[in-house]
Design a protein around this motif. Sequence first.
Motif, PDB file in Angstrom:
ATOM      1  N   GLN A  61       9.092  -7.531  -0.537  1.00  0.00           N
ATOM      2  CA  GLN A  61       8.370  -6.266  -0.564  1.00  0.00           C
ATOM      3  C   GLN A  61       9.240  -5.059  -0.857  1.00  0.00           C
ATOM      4  N   GLY A  62      10.525  -5.268  -1.071  1.00  0.00           N
ATOM      5  CA  GLY A  62      11.438  -4.149  -1.212  1.00  0.00           C
ATOM      6  C   GLY A  62      11.407  -3.429  -2.538  1.00  0.00           C
ATOM      7  N   TYR A  63      11.446  -4.156  -3.625  1.00  0.00           N
ATOM      8  CA  TYR A  63      11.502  -3.489  -4.920  1.00  0.00           C
ATOM      9  C   TYR A  63      10.588  -4.238  -5.887  1.00  0.00           C
ATOM     10  N   ILE A  64       9.349  -3.843  -5.897  1.00  0.00           N
ATOM     11  CA  ILE A  64       8.341  -4.494  -6.721  1.00  0.00           C
ATOM     12  C   ILE A  64       8.292  -3.754  -8.048  1.00  0.00           C
ATOM     13  N   ASP A  65       9.157  -4.170  -8.971  1.00  0.00           N
ATOM     14  CA  ASP A  65       9.241  -3.513 -10.273  1.00  0.00           C
ATOM     15  C   ASP A  65       8.633  -4.393 -11.357  1.00  0.00           C
ATOM     16  N   LYS A  66       8.657  -3.892 -12.577  1.00  0.00           N
ATOM     17  CA  LYS A  66       8.042  -4.623 -13.691  1.00  0.00           C
ATOM     18  C   LYS A  66       8.716  -5.962 -13.939  1.00  0.00           C
ATOM     19  N   HIS A  67      10.021  -6.035 -13.761  1.00  0.00           N
ATOM     20  CA  HIS A  67      10.734  -7.291 -14.004  1.00  0.00           C
ATOM     21  C   HIS A  67      10.307  -8.366 -13.001  1.00  0.00           C
ATOM     22  N   LEU A  68      10.193  -7.988 -11.734  1.00  0.00           N
ATOM     23  CA  LEU A  68       9.771  -8.945 -10.713  1.00  0.00           C
ATOM     24  C   LEU A  68       8.325  -9.385 -10.948  1.00  0.00           C
ATOM     25  N   LEU A  69       7.439  -8.442 -11.256  1.00  0.00           N
ATOM     26  CA  LEU A  69       6.034  -8.786 -11.481  1.00  0.00           C
ATOM     27  C   LEU A  69       5.877  -9.744 -12.663  1.00  0.00           C
ATOM     28  N   TRP A  70       6.574  -9.458 -13.770  1.00  0.00           N
ATOM     29  CA  TRP A  70       6.496 -10.360 -14.935  1.00  0.00           C
ATOM     30  C   TRP A  70       7.129 -11.711 -14.612  1.00  0.00           C
ATOM     31  N   ALA A  71       8.239 -11.707 -13.887  1.00  0.00           N
ATOM     32  CA  ALA A  71       8.899 -12.976 -13.541  1.00  0.00           C
ATOM     33  C   ALA A  71       7.976 -13.829 -12.679  1.00  0.00           C
ATOM     34  N   VAL A  72       7.341 -13.241 -11.692  1.00  0.00           N
ATOM     35  CA  VAL A  72       6.422 -13.988 -10.835  1.00  0.00           C
ATOM     36  C   VAL A  72       5.236 -14.484 -11.653  1.00  0.00           C
ATOM     37  N   SER A  73       4.744 -13.668 -12.562  1.00  0.00           N
ATOM     38  CA  SER A  73       3.654 -14.092 -13.447  1.00  0.00           C
ATOM     39  C   SER A  73       4.083 -15.304 -14.278  1.00  0.00           C
ATOM     40  N   ASP A  74       5.263 -15.236 -14.853  1.00  0.00           N
ATOM     41  CA  ASP A  74       5.781 -16.362 -15.642  1.00  0.00           C
ATOM     42  C   ASP A  74       5.911 -17.621 -14.793  1.00  0.00           C
ATOM     43  N   LEU A  75       6.414 -17.466 -13.570  1.00  0.00           N
ATOM     44  CA  LEU A  75       6.595 -18.611 -12.680  1.00  0.00           C
ATOM     45  C   LEU A  75       5.256 -19.228 -12.296  1.00  0.00           C
ATOM     46  N   ILE A  76       4.275 -18.408 -12.040  1.00  0.00           N
ATOM     47  CA  ILE A  76       2.948 -18.922 -11.698  1.00  0.00           C
ATOM     48  C   ILE A  76       2.355 -19.687 -12.871  1.00  0.00           C
ATOM     49  N   MET A  77       2.574 -19.208 -14.076  1.00  0.00           N
ATOM     50  CA  MET A  77       2.090 -19.934 -15.262  1.00  0.00           C
ATOM     51  C   MET A  77       2.844 -21.265 -15.407  1.00  0.00           C
ATOM     52  N   THR A  78       4.144 -21.239 -15.229  1.00  0.00           N
ATOM     53  CA  THR A  78       4.965 -22.429 -15.400  1.00  0.00           C
ATOM     54  C   THR A  78       4.692 -23.474 -14.326  1.00  0.00           C
ATOM     55  N   TRP A  79       4.571 -23.046 -13.098  1.00  0.00           N
ATOM     56  CA  TRP A  79       4.419 -23.955 -11.962  1.00  0.00           C
ATOM     57  C   TRP A  79       2.994 -23.920 -11.416  1.00  0.00           C
ATOM     58  N   HIS A  80       2.030 -23.746 -12.287  1.00  0.00           N
ATOM     59  CA  HIS A  80       0.629 -23.599 -11.890  1.00  0.00           C
ATOM     60  C   HIS A  80       0.144 -24.752 -11.010  1.00  0.00           C
ATOM     61  N   SER A  81       0.525 -25.980 -11.338  1.00  0.00           N
ATOM     62  CA  SER A  81       0.054 -27.127 -10.548  1.00  0.00           C
ATOM     63  C   SER A  81       0.577 -27.059  -9.113  1.00  0.00           C
ATOM     64  N   ILE A  82       1.790 -26.581  -8.921  1.00  0.00           N
ATOM     65  CA  ILE A  82       2.352 -26.427  -7.574  1.00  0.00           C
ATOM     66  C   ILE A  82       1.632 -25.313  -6.829  1.00  0.00           C
ATOM     67  N   VAL A  83       1.416 -24.206  -7.509  1.00  0.00           N
ATOM     68  CA  VAL A  83       0.742 -23.064  -6.888  1.00  0.00           C
ATOM     69  C   VAL A  83      -0.649 -23.468  -6.408  1.00  0.00           C
ATOM     70  N   GLU A  84      -1.356 -24.205  -7.248  1.00  0.00           N
ATOM     71  CA  GLU A  84      -2.717 -24.636  -6.901  1.00  0.00           C
ATOM     72  C   GLU A  84      -2.725 -25.665  -5.769  1.00  0.00           C
ATOM     73  N   ALA A  85      -1.818 -26.619  -5.824  1.00  0.00           N
ATOM     74  CA  ALA A  85      -1.805 -27.705  -4.847  1.00  0.00           C
ATOM     75  C   ALA A  85      -1.183 -27.316  -3.504  1.00  0.00           C
ATOM     76  N   HIS A  86      -0.222 -26.406  -3.540  1.00  0.00           N
ATOM     77  CA  HIS A  86       0.541 -26.060  -2.328  1.00  0.00           C
ATOM     78  C   HIS A  86       0.722 -24.542  -2.203  1.00  0.00           C
ATOM     79  N   PRO A  87      -0.356 -23.776  -2.095  1.00  0.00           N
ATOM     80  CA  PRO A  87      -0.209 -22.312  -2.079  1.00  0.00           C
ATOM     81  C   PRO A  87       0.625 -21.783  -0.918  1.00  0.00           C
TER      82      PRO A  87
END
Length: 145
Positions: A61-87
């Motif tokens: 929660q410390g520094y929620i900048d554009k780089h972190l938001l895009w990185a998390v978005s990319d990770l969610i797309m890449t690891w979608h099956s993990i996110v869905e199965a083990h939120p």
Amino acid sequence: MIDPRVYSICEEYGLRIVDGRSYPGIRETRAVVTMDKILKAKGEDHFRMVLSTVAETENNQGYIDKHLLWAVSDLIMTWHSIVEAHPMEWLDCFDAAPVAELQYIAKRLPHQRFALVGMLSERVIRKFGPNALQGDLFDDRRRAA
């Protein structure tokens, strides 16, 4: 024009959008344009998971900048099956990662977003990969028993 859902969803997750000239504090961001782009490109469910990942884990929660938001978005797309199965485990993984430290390291690199994706992916693989249950004796993060 920024989609009004950006503001309402941020409010739901307890994130405050600050003026672009302000330095954001804890649970604050000025990356409203980035959030709008993610919402429009990936949809509301994806956007909510991005915000959940950064807002519902204590360590991010410390520094929620554009780089972190895009990185998390990319990770969610890449690891979608993990996110869905083990939120919950997904959120635990991010809570355990030293996100601020990784952001500090990435800040010195020319492609911060992609550097963060790589460093955070390593954490995801350690938690969910084929050798997740097998400890690495030479791991620098190994704790003495």
